[in-house]
Design an enzyme around this catalytic site. Structure first.
Site, PDB file in Angstrom:
ATOM      1  N   ASP A  27      20.775 -10.438   8.327  1.00  0.00           N
ATOM      2  CA  ASP A  27      21.350 -11.625   7.700  1.00  0.00           C
ATOM      3  C   ASP A  27      21.366 -11.365   6.202  1.00  0.00           C
ATOM      4  OD1 ASP A  27      21.543 -13.400  10.078  1.00  0.00           O
ATOM      5  OD2 ASP A  27      19.373 -13.114  10.101  1.00  0.00           O
ATOM      6  N   ASP A  46      24.277 -12.621  17.126  1.00  0.00           N
ATOM      7  CA  ASP A  46      23.692 -13.934  16.846  1.00  0.00           C
ATOM      8  C   ASP A  46      24.754 -14.964  16.495  1.00  0.00           C
ATOM      9  OD1 ASP A  46      21.635 -15.743  16.630  1.00  0.00           O
ATOM     10  OD2 ASP A  46      21.115 -15.214  14.573  1.00  0.00           O
ATOM     11  N   HIS A  69      27.215 -15.885   9.545  1.00  0.00           N
ATOM     12  CA  HIS A  69      26.899 -17.167  10.190  1.00  0.00           C
ATOM     13  C   HIS A  69      25.892 -17.992   9.402  1.00  0.00           C
ATOM     14  CE1 HIS A  69      24.648 -13.849  12.171  1.00  0.00           C
ATOM     15  NE2 HIS A  69      23.620 -14.623  11.957  1.00  0.00           N
TER      16      HIS A  69
END
Length: 918
Positions: free
Chosen positions: A15, A125, A354
């Protein structure tokens, strides 16, 4: 006896920004990559590392350590570091169809520089998966997708539930995944999450406990003896002793082969052992068969301002910069700005991971996103401006005798895929003087301000010399400047006038030119009487009648069918004690609405082209959650177990709504402005349809997704909010209502018998949520907000496709330019190509980088075949069937200059037109 093979695939799910700001994660990434390169260099037993499917990691790392490029490239070329196919791991539902394609295209382009591209649809994810993913992947020669969510009840914190195959869409980790068009890929679910092989023990005693559980868990879901273990997790450092840990496992379990594997090796082994009874899951993977709490769909309404900026940014690039640059290339031979567009897209896509676009990170992350949105926008606007200038220089305005040499031509561009009519505002310079003409800027401004300007004598004429209704406003003198390609900057002062009028029937991907003339003389007559009429607290045209109630709600009558939709536009407010991921209404909280609340209603605009009413609600709502909420958050009480309610203290919520009907508009356009001073709440706008329907259609990625209004029996979440792109619609087969939006990605169709469409306008929350305590006060979205939405009735499927086109156009701005008085090779009205196919939605008009082909992409909104015909109006050497990677495939056959074809149900169709260089 068949041997079991344990495939361990080392990776880190990166991330880019989340619970820490980007640069904090960036520091950790540099450390991780240094350790990875060192491990690969020193330990030949450490064979592979999967770099999370996103090439941006390479950019980010080399930004810090450019000296490591050669070593990194060597390991990539040798196949030990596996890269691609994406640029970033995006949220699929909150980024547009073309943004998803650019992500894959740019990821392929970046990976190709190293000679190796991972052909794996990697969605570890994603908060749900788009239904057209298998079709997109197949067009990119990708046959397998792996994903972590969507087909089993994975918990909110990614915990694996008890094995209960009756509630799963597939009992196995392996399945087939099929798009609406029939394209299919092998789908692999991380049934035990993408960390099920993380931190493998070297110690034999610990390893025995570890592997007894892990082998059983994987075996419970696997359909073959090939078991997948993902050795890594979010921001997980390299397990440098993995080779030793695998040696321990081999000694403990002689009947199992433990290998440090790659997806290539794993899929090769899997292919020969798949059973015949694999389930096929179809379309969107939105965790439909779960309890509804772990879908994370409410990220669609977290920090709505981000979604609005993203919608504008995507639209600017794909419906502004790209098509206008393509038109400029065709019209003038101006070079297509491939590098600038890639830079603008990359900068925008850095906001698409995301945890970024979903608005579920710490405040610092989302502050930085604002700058990226602005940077991408500035590049896009520069491309638009340059392209408009290049095209306008080629328009032969002197060919229209009715305009006269005193006319000021203006050109209006429609960059959508359908003919368009609507209200346009354009600012023109009626007088202009450069600084170098002297004596000084102040004196120039004063002289221009004093110049007589008789706007009442002016007329706006179309190309046939007909007078159009137009409002002209004197804006006074303004500073401006030009930046010539071969000279120093040229500042000037200009007397500006704003012209507002209805541009009628502007051709798709084309333009129409008009002229403002001060003394028009004889004209060819008026362009037709305006069909717009003012009613007492209402308005109507040939299509719709709108009546506004005393409480500010409005009734809309479809004059073509007589159907009346009543009580639209009521605002609803309730508490929210959830977080950036999940909406949670307090127990016993009853939503407040503006129904029955007197509103102040006034006429704001009455012109032949548009009528606008202003509706003002003076409302009071609870100031926040009650005092117990802070304690519950501090103690990390799970959001479903919180007992906090709403506070007794009230704060004002003043909503100023402007509702407009255009002369030839088939829908009603609405904007609402408010200053949010409340915390811990949600604001929605309601559209009761009163239609008997069990399904709805929502704009999704390359499809109008049909979804059940009533969720599956497993669903226990009181809310059934879902994602949308441009619109959501409900129909009973003979009548329907469509609600369009600009950057409002969350809706719900209420299950109270009314089939009310509820669109979320604001969700104010105070914490990130998930695995820790991360306060996010800026997620309360305090301060001024403006939202835009629109509503359109429709009748039957044929009218529904027209309503979809209207919704797509609603998101796209008009582009305008003041045009010179000149000879030119282009006519004053032009479209570069024509096509037929009522259910075909145009998605892209651009140039390919490899061949400089004109790339055209449509998708079929219908779930049935659609005949299709294409006629280019520019020189074409050949037409090639293409794909989302913009490759030339087979050459299409033209019949007397016409391409005739058939698009399959829900098919994404791309053509590459090989042009003759202008």
């Amino acid at each position: 006896m068949t041997r079991t093979t344990a495939h361990l695939i080392s990776h880190t799910h990166w991330d880019r920004e989340w619970y820490m700001p980007y640069e904090r994660h960036h520091v950790l990434l540099a450390k991780l990559m240094n350790e990875l390169l060192e491990t690969l260099e020193k330990d030949e037993r450490y064979r592979y590392f999967h770099l999370d499917g996103q090439t941006i990691i390479i950019e980010d790392y080399l930004q810090v350590h450019p000296e490591q490029r050669e070593l990194l490239e060597r390991f990539i070329r040798d196949g030990r570091i596996v890269i691609g196919p994406w640029y970033v791991l995006q949220d699929e539902f909150l980024t547009s169809s073309e943004a998803n394609v650019r992500n894959l295209l740019i990821g392929h382009q970046d990976a190709a520089k190293y000679g190796v591209i991972s052909k794996l649809g990697y969605f570890p994810d994603s908060f749900g998966n788009m239904g057209q993913a298998p079709q997109l992947l197949r067009q990119a020669d990708i046959e397998t997708a792996v994903f972590g969510r969507g087909v089993k009840p994975t918990g909110f914190d990614n915990m694996v539930g008890e094995l209960n195959s009756s509630s799963y869409e597939s009992p196995y980790s392996e399945m087939y995944w099929e798009s609406p068009d029939g394209s299919s890929v092998l789908g692999l679910l991380f049934a035990n999450w993408y960390s099920n092989g993380n931190e493998v023990p070297v110690d034999a005693e610990e390893a025995k406990v570890f592997w007894d559980k892990k082998l059983t868990d994987a075996g419970n879901y696997a359909s073959t003896p090939e078991l997948l273990f993902m050795n890594g997790c979010d921001h997980q450092p390299v397990q440098r002793d993995l080779a030793d840990a695998l040696e321990t496992a081999r000694k403990l379990y002689p009947d199992t082969d433990f290998i440090h594997s790659s997806f290539g090796e794993y899929l090769g082994a899997l292919a020969s052992s798949l059973p015949d009874d694999l389930v096929t899951v179809t379309g969107e993977l939105r965790s439909q068969h779960t309890d509804g709490w772990g879908t994370l769909v409410n990220t669609a309404s977290a920090r709505v301002y981000l979604k609005q900026l993203n919608q504008r940014g995507q639209t600017l690039l794909e419906k502004g910069a790209e098509p206008l640059a393509a038109l400029a290339y065709l019209a003038s031979g101006q070079a297509y700005p491939h590098a600038l567009l890639t830079y603008a897209w990359k900068t925008l896509m850095q906001n698409h991971p995301h945890d970024s676009i979903c608005g579920c990170s710490v405040d610092e992350v989302h502050r930085e996103m604002i700058t990226r949105f602005e940077k991408s926008r500035h590049v896009g606007e520069a491309i638009v401006e340059d392209s408009l200038k290049a095209i306008s220089r080629q328009i032969g305005t002197k060919d229209v005798a009715a305009w006269g040499e005193s006319g000021i031509p203006v050109t209006v561009f429609n960059t959508t895929g359908w003919e368009r009519t609507g209200t346009v505002s354009v600012e023109v310079a009626v007088a202009k003087k450069y600084f170098k003409e002297g004596p000084n800027p102040a004196a120039i401004a004063e002289a221009l301000d004093q110049q007589p300007l008789e706007l009442e004598r002016g007329r706006l004429l179309d190309r046939d010399g007909r007078v159009l209704a137009c409002k002209a406003e004197d804006l006074g003198t303004r500073f401006g400047y030009e930046l010539p390609d071969d000279q120093f900057r040229k500042p000037y002062m200009a007397r500006m006038v704003r012209l507002t009028f209805e541009a009628g029937q502007v051709p798709p991907l084309g333009y129409s030119t008009y002229a403002w003339v001060e003394s028009p003389g004889e004209s060819a007559g008026a362009a037709g009487s305006a069909p717009l009429k003012l009613l007492e607290q209402g308005m109507e045209n040939n299509f719709l009648a709108v009546q506004i109630r005393e409480d500010g709600a409005y009734d809309v009558t479809d004059k073509r069918t007589g159907r009346v939709f009543t009580g639209l536009g009521v605002y609803e407010n309730c508490g929210d004690i959830g977080n950036e991921y999940v909406f949670r209404q307090p127990e016993g909280d009853v939503a407040l609405t503006t129904r029955g609340l007197d509103a102040r209603i006034s006429l704001a605009e009455h012109e032949p082209y548009r009528i606008t009413y202003e509706i003002v609600h003076e409302w009071s709502i609870p100031a926040s959650a009650d005092a117990s909420f802070e304690d519950e958050k501090r103690r990390m009480v799970p959001f479903r177990q919180r007992k906090a309610g709403r506070s007794a203290e009230q704060v004002p919520l003043r909503i100023v709504t402007r509702i407009s009907l255009e002369a030839n508009g088939t829908g009603v356009q609405v904007s609402a402005a408010f200053n949010n001073q409340a915390k811990d709440h949600r604001l929605r706008v309601l559209f009761p349809t009163g239609l008997a329907a069990s399904t709805l259609r929502a704009d999704s990625i390359f499809e109008a997704a049909e979804r059940d209004i009533e969720p599956a029996p497993d669903w226990i979440n009181p809310s059934n909010a879902q994602h949308q792109q441009a619109y959501v619609s409900v129909s009973d087969g003979s009548a329907g209502l469509l609600v369009a939006n600009k950057g409002l990605n969350e809706y719900e169709v209420l299950r109270d018998g009314s089939n009310t469409i509820a669109v979320t306008l604001l969700r104010s929350v105070s914490e990130l949520g998930d695995w820790g305590v991360f306060p996010t006060p800026e997620a309360q979205c305090l301060g001024g907000q403006t939202v835009e939405f629109a509503v359109r009735p429709f009748a039957g499927d044929a009218d529904w496709t027209e309503a979809c086109a209207w919704a797509y156009q609603y998101q796209v701005p008009w582009f305008t330019v003041q045009t010179g008085w000149q000879q030119g090779r282009l006519p004053v009205q032009y479209q570069p190509l024509e096509w037929e196919g009522p259910t075909m939605a145009l998605s892209a008009f651009k140039l390919s980088e490899e061949h400089e082909d004109i790339i055209l992409r449509w998708y079929n909104l219908a779930h049935q075949e659609q005949d299709f015909a294409l006629v280019p109006h520019f020189p074409v050497e050949a037409v090639h069937a293409s794909d989302i990677l913009e490759r030339r495939k087979q050459t299409a056959i033209l019949d007397e200059g016409i391409l005739r074809s058939t698009a399959g149900k829900a098919q994404i169709v791309t053509y590459a037109l090989q042009t003759v260089q202008p």
